[in-house]
Structures are given as structure tokens and as C-alpha cells.
Design a protein around this motif. Structure first.
Motif, PDB file in Angstrom:
ATOM      1  N   SER A 168      -0.434  -5.305   2.544  1.00 44.65           N
ATOM      2  CA  SER A 168       0.144  -3.959   2.513  1.00 44.65           C
ATOM      3  C   SER A 168       0.085  -3.414   1.089  1.00 44.65           C
ATOM      4  O   SER A 168      -0.048  -4.155   0.113  1.00 44.65           O
ATOM      5  N   GLY A 169       0.187  -2.107   0.961  1.00 46.80           N
ATOM      6  CA  GLY A 169       0.021  -1.416  -0.314  1.00 46.80           C
ATOM      7  C   GLY A 169       0.827  -1.949  -1.479  1.00 46.80           C
ATOM      8  O   GLY A 169       0.267  -2.260  -2.533  1.00 46.80           O
ATOM      9  N   PRO A 170       2.154  -2.053  -1.349  1.00 56.48           N
ATOM     10  CA  PRO A 170       2.949  -2.501  -2.507  1.00 56.48           C
ATOM     11  C   PRO A 170       2.555  -3.905  -2.995  1.00 56.48           C
ATOM     12  O   PRO A 170       2.479  -4.151  -4.189  1.00 56.48           O
ATOM     13  N   PHE A 171       2.305  -4.806  -2.065  1.00 60.45           N
ATOM     14  CA  PHE A 171       1.954  -6.165  -2.465  1.00 60.45           C
ATOM     15  C   PHE A 171       0.559  -6.238  -3.069  1.00 60.45           C
ATOM     16  O   PHE A 171       0.298  -7.046  -3.950  1.00 60.45           O
ATOM     17  N   LEU A 172      -0.361  -5.391  -2.584  1.00 58.97           N
ATOM     18  CA  LEU A 172      -1.705  -5.360  -3.177  1.00 58.97           C
ATOM     19  C   LEU A 172      -1.639  -4.917  -4.628  1.00 58.97           C
ATOM     20  O   LEU A 172      -2.383  -5.411  -5.473  1.00 58.97           O
ATOM     21  N   HIS A 173      -0.735  -3.982  -4.929  1.00 59.52           N
ATOM     22  CA  HIS A 173      -0.561  -3.545  -6.313  1.00 59.52           C
ATOM     23  C   HIS A 173      -0.065  -4.707  -7.177  1.00 59.52           C
ATOM     24  O   HIS A 173      -0.564  -4.941  -8.281  1.00 59.52           O
ATOM     25  N   VAL A 174       0.938  -5.426  -6.679  1.00 51.89           N
ATOM     26  CA  VAL A 174       1.480  -6.574  -7.423  1.00 51.89           C
ATOM     27  C   VAL A 174       0.410  -7.654  -7.586  1.00 51.89           C
ATOM     28  O   VAL A 174       0.260  -8.247  -8.652  1.00 51.89           O
TER      29      VAL A 174
END
Length: 187
Positions: A61-67
Motif C-alpha cells: 500500500s502507498g504509505p508503506f511503499l514510501h517508508v
């Protein structure tokens, strides 16, 4: 490593029906000497695979891909380097290659590959490397998403084409035996 952590180790008693005498005259239990721990059961559970799959889905998911993008490449490279070298030690390809280049005096007498002609080991090793090369080659193209198809095509090659080559059945059983141990299959 995870599978090994689910194995229950124990000692067999003298009352066990598998208790017998080994080839060297010592008391043994199913090929395992008395007093030495060996597998007696496996804990079956599905939680680990469920958690692993759920985490993979969540991490996409988006937030975890950023992290995940914040993790330095050197850390990821080190992780994959460690995983790769660790996998090489248990690889059948590596074991066959090391057997072929080792001095005969250093190979244990009970090594199953001793029963296979060296030319057949080389032939099987070349076939394995060609399969690996085909799988690697497709991952470097625009059709990389289709690499499971190459892996799937290796199944009919093994079941229909390789038996037509000059391998004896005993040699194929040694070169391409089951991945899981009989104990794991029984459990």
C-alpha cells in the motif's frame, strides 16, 4: 529455518517398535543412535503463511511503499547478499558442482552421488543451469512477468524429456529426488 523451528525433537525409548540393531552392532532407532535427539513430530499451523501474505499485501500500500523507499539501497543489497549466499549452501546445484570438483578422498563414502556416473551429473547440472538461465533471461526482458511460465514449463521437461536421456532411474532418483524429507512428507 522456520520449518525446522516447528519440528519437535525427542528421544525414542527402548520399548519403541522401531528399536533395532544398526549395521555396526550398536543399538539404534530407525538409523538414529540411542540417546541422540531426532524428529518425533511436526507442529502444523497456518498462521505464519497467513501473516506473511497479509504483511506483503499491507506493505504494497502507498504509505508503506514510501517508508520502504527510505531504506538505503546498501541495506537491501546486504540483506539480499546474505540471503543469496545462505541459499547457495543448501542448493542442489552447488552440491553437485562441489562433488564434481572435490577430490575423491574427501567425499564421504555414504555420499549418494557416488552411485551416479560423473558424465550424468554433468549433464543434469547443465540442464539445471539452462533452466536457470532461461528463467533469469526472461526476467531481464519486457516479458518479465511471464517468468512463472518458464518455471511451469520445466515440469513437463523433467517428466517427459529428461527420462528419454541416458539417465538410469536410480540416477534420476538421486539427482532429482524429493525436496522434502520422508519425515516431512509423512507429517
Amino acid at each position: 529455518m522456520h520449518t525446522q523451528s516447528l519440528v519437535i525433537m525427542g528421544l525414542k525409548s527402548k520399548d519403541d517398535e522401531e528399536f533395532g540393531i544398526s549395521a555396526d552392532g550398536e543399538k539404534a532407532l530407525g538409523g538414529v543412535r540411542e540417546g541422540i535427539e531426532h524428529p518425533v513430530a511436526v507442529v502444523e499451523q497456518r498462521v505464519s503463511n497467513l501473516v506473511q501474505g497479509s504483511l506483503c499485501l499491507a506493505l504494497m500500500s502507498g504509505p508503506f511503499l514510501h517508508v520502504l523507499g527510505l531504506v538505503p539501497r546498501g541495506v537491501l543489497a546486504g540483506l539480499f547478499w546474505f540471503m543469496g549466499t545462505d541459499a547457495l549452501r543448501g542448493s542442489g546445484v552447488t552440491a553437485k558442482f562441489l562433488y564434481l570438483i572435490q577430490d575423491d578422498s574427501l567425499v564421504p563414502l555414504h555420499e549418494p552421488l557416488r552411485k551416479v556416473r560423473p558424465s550424468m551429473i554433468w549433464l543434469f547440472l547443465v540442464i539445471e543451469l539452462v533452466g536457470f538461465g532461461a528463467t533469469m533471461a526472461i526476467t531481464q526482458t519486457i516479458a518479465a512477468i511471464g517468468f512463472p511460465i518458464v518455471i511451469f514449463l520445466l515440469i513437463p521437461i523433467r517428466t517427459h524429456i529428461i527420462p528419454l536421456l541416458p539417465f538410469r532411474q536410480e540416477e534420476l532418483a538421486i539427482l532429482d529426488g524429493p525436496t522434502a524429507s520422508p519425515f516431512t512428507m509423512e507429517s
